[in-house]
Design a protein around this motif. Structure first.
Motif, PDB file in Angstrom:
ATOM      1  N   ALA A 275       0.821  -1.146  -0.029  1.00 26.52           N
ATOM      2  CA  ALA A 275      -0.029  -0.318  -0.035  1.00 26.52           C
ATOM      3  C   ALA A 275       0.954   1.102   0.070  1.00 26.52           C
ATOM      4  O   ALA A 275       0.636   2.308  -0.860  1.00 26.52           O
ATOM      5  CB  ALA A 275      -0.866   0.127   1.134  1.00 26.52           C
ATOM      6  N   ARG A 276       1.913   1.292   0.661  1.00 24.45           N
ATOM      7  CA  ARG A 276       2.682   2.447   0.883  1.00 24.45           C
ATOM      8  C   ARG A 276       3.600   2.597  -0.543  1.00 24.45           C
ATOM      9  O   ARG A 276       4.127   3.786  -0.607  1.00 24.45           O
ATOM     10  CB  ARG A 276       3.666   2.162   1.976  1.00 24.45           C
ATOM     11  N   ARG A 325       3.076  12.379  -2.647  1.00 23.98           N
ATOM     12  CA  ARG A 325       3.600  11.877  -1.302  1.00 23.98           C
ATOM     13  C   ARG A 325       2.797  12.531  -0.155  1.00 23.98           C
ATOM     14  O   ARG A 325       3.339  12.571   0.798  1.00 23.98           O
ATOM     15  CB  ARG A 325       5.018  12.162  -1.310  1.00 23.98           C
ATOM     16  N   GLU A 326       1.767  12.513  -0.454  1.00 24.72           N
ATOM     17  CA  GLU A 326       0.699  12.803   0.703  1.00 24.72           C
ATOM     18  C   GLU A 326       0.611  11.725   1.710  1.00 24.72           C
ATOM     19  O   GLU A 326       0.554  10.497   1.397  1.00 24.72           O
ATOM     20  CB  GLU A 326      -0.493  13.304   0.314  1.00 24.72           C
ATOM     21  N   ILE A 327       0.506  12.100   2.759  1.00 19.11           N
ATOM     22  CA  ILE A 327       0.618  10.893   4.014  1.00 19.11           C
ATOM     23  C   ILE A 327      -0.934  10.262   3.767  1.00 19.11           C
ATOM     24  O   ILE A 327      -0.850   9.019   4.172  1.00 19.11           O
ATOM     25  CB  ILE A 327       0.858  11.538   5.525  1.00 19.11           C
ATOM     26  N   LEU A 328      -1.963  11.036   3.445  1.00 25.35           N
ATOM     27  CA  LEU A 328      -3.428  10.274   3.318  1.00 25.35           C
ATOM     28  C   LEU A 328      -3.031   9.196   2.587  1.00 25.35           C
ATOM     29  O   LEU A 328      -3.864   8.126   2.384  1.00 25.35           O
ATOM     30  CB  LEU A 328      -4.225  11.349   2.847  1.00 25.35           C
ATOM     31  N   SER A 329      -2.391   9.324   1.477  1.00 20.62           N
ATOM     32  CA  SER A 329      -2.179   8.123   0.382  1.00 20.62           C
ATOM     33  C   SER A 329      -1.818   6.712   1.107  1.00 20.62           C
ATOM     34  O   SER A 329      -2.457   5.778   0.793  1.00 20.62           O
ATOM     35  CB  SER A 329      -0.968   8.665  -0.344  1.00 20.62           C
ATOM     36  N   TYR A 330      -1.044   6.934   2.117  1.00 18.51           N
ATOM     37  CA  TYR A 330      -0.572   5.582   2.810  1.00 18.51           C
ATOM     38  C   TYR A 330      -1.720   5.202   3.557  1.00 18.51           C
ATOM     39  O   TYR A 330      -2.034   3.630   3.656  1.00 18.51           O
ATOM     40  CB  TYR A 330       0.510   5.914   3.682  1.00 18.51           C
TER      41      TYR A 330
END
Length: 377
Positions: A275-276, A325-330
């Motif tokens: 996912a990351r 590279r938004e944290i919400l993506s992870y």
């Protein structure tokens, strides 16, 4: 009255797939089950509420990493891992044997245990079978694992014999060190890629007596066909009325084949790690969200998925988050992948109960296109 920790409820008439209830201090677990990996008392990018919402029943923590930081005595002072990390459902802790194996350039294995240097600051430390149990009892996990010596691939028969014998001796010491906390203790079957050694290991572990049995040392670099061969050769020899756990495995296909061969429990970092890295699991195969073909795609990741991510966000938005590279993506990607894994297990449980597992298995493969067909590779 003694509570039997594992209650076998139904079996497929077509294969070895089965359903059961595993009773733990923090509640029952319906098997077959996938356990999200929370190595350091956290499943990466997921809150405990996220985990409950996606249907996680039990998660995994790691003795080695929690021993190094923040330390088991600190966690004990909080009343154990459950209160420390705000997760009130079951937890299984690995013993640290695989981490010592993977960091073996920092470790020295002896009869007494593993002497190693911390990968964090180089501190000299020692982990014995007795220490592994004492640490896990301090952590308060529902299921503890015996300390084992994982065997690399490839390994000579002599190397496999020595490591398997040492694992058996350590298993006996782990059982002797266990106190009356109500925690379950699982033994780990080693033996490398030698089926006869694995069968001997099963006999030795059964003679000691454990609450469940894990197959270790698979998915360590061997061809997939060899892993399935070892699985097929050994699962039938594990006790019928105790839990069977395939450690560190794996892909959705691995889970389906593991259940087909009679495995009850699985764990793997793949859904959160992938996912990351932007690889998502769908009913049709893998999808790599960074690819340009998703730039203006208004569809959800998987139109048959009911997860929070698929209900609210498009592939185009998820690609934007990942590229930025938004944290919400992870978080959104992890929610989807873990929901997919937990839903896959729930679907298999239903299929076994309705005695249609082979139809489920066939449909699972029929729906899948080339596993990487969603990429530009």
């Amino acid at each position: 009255m003694t509570v039997v920790p594992f209650s076998l409820e139904c079996r497929s008439t077509e294969c070895k797939a089965r359903c059961a209830t595993l009773t733990t201090l923090h509640g029952p677990v319906q098997t077959p089950v996938f356990m999200p990996v929370g190595t350091r008392a956290s499943v990466k990018a997921m809150t405990p509420e996220n985990l409950a919402e996606i249907g996680a029943q039990i998660i995994l923590g790691n003795t080695y990493h929690l021993y190094l930081r923040p330390g088991h005595e600190l966690i004990r002072s909080f009343g154990g891992l459950h209160r420390f990390m705000h997760w009130q459902q079951p937890i299984l802790t690995d013993s640290g044997g695989f981490q010592i194996f993977s960091l073996r350039e920092l470790a020295k294995i002896s009869e007494e245990g593993a002497a190693f240097r911390s990968h964090i600051d180089g501190t000299r430390l020692f982990l014995s079978p007795e220490n592994a149990i004492q640490i896990q009892e301090a952590l308060g996990s529902d299921i503890m694992m015996a300390l084992d010596t994982c065997i690399p691939y490839p390994a000579t028969r002599d190397q496999a014999v020595q490591a398997t014998d040492l694992t058996a001796r350590w298993a006996r010491r782990c059982r002797a060190a266990q106190t009356d906390t109500g925690q379950l203790l699982f033994g780990i079957v080693q033996g490398g890629m030698y089926a006869d050694l694995r069968l001997e290991a099963i006999e030795e572990l059964q003679a000691i007596g454990f609450d469940g049995y894990a197959l270790g040392g698979l998915s360590v670099g061997e061809p997939k066909e060899l892993m399935i061969e070892m699985l097929a050769a050994t699962t039938d020899h594990l006790p019928v009325h105790q839990a069977r756990y395939l450690m560190g495995v794996g892909t959705p296909e691995d889970l389906v084949e593991g259940v087909y061969h009679g495995i009850d429990m699985f764990d793997c970092v793949m859904p959160t790690r992938n996912a990351r890295n932007g690889m998502l699991f769908t009913s049709q195969g893998r999808l790599v969200i960074k690819n340009a073909c998703f730039q203006d795609d208004q569809r959800p990741l998987d139109e048959s998925c009911g997860c929070y991510t698929c209900r609210h966000f498009s592939r185009a938005y998820l690609r934007h988050l990942f590229q930025s590279r938004e944290i919400l993506s992870y978080q959104l990607n992890s929610i989807h992948n873990l929901y997919y894994y937990c839903s896959l297990m729930a679907g298999m449980r239903d299929a076994i109960k309705e005695d249609r597992f082979m139809t489920f298995r066939r449909n699972f493969y029929d729906q899948r296109i080339d596993p990487l067909a969603h990429t530009n590779e």
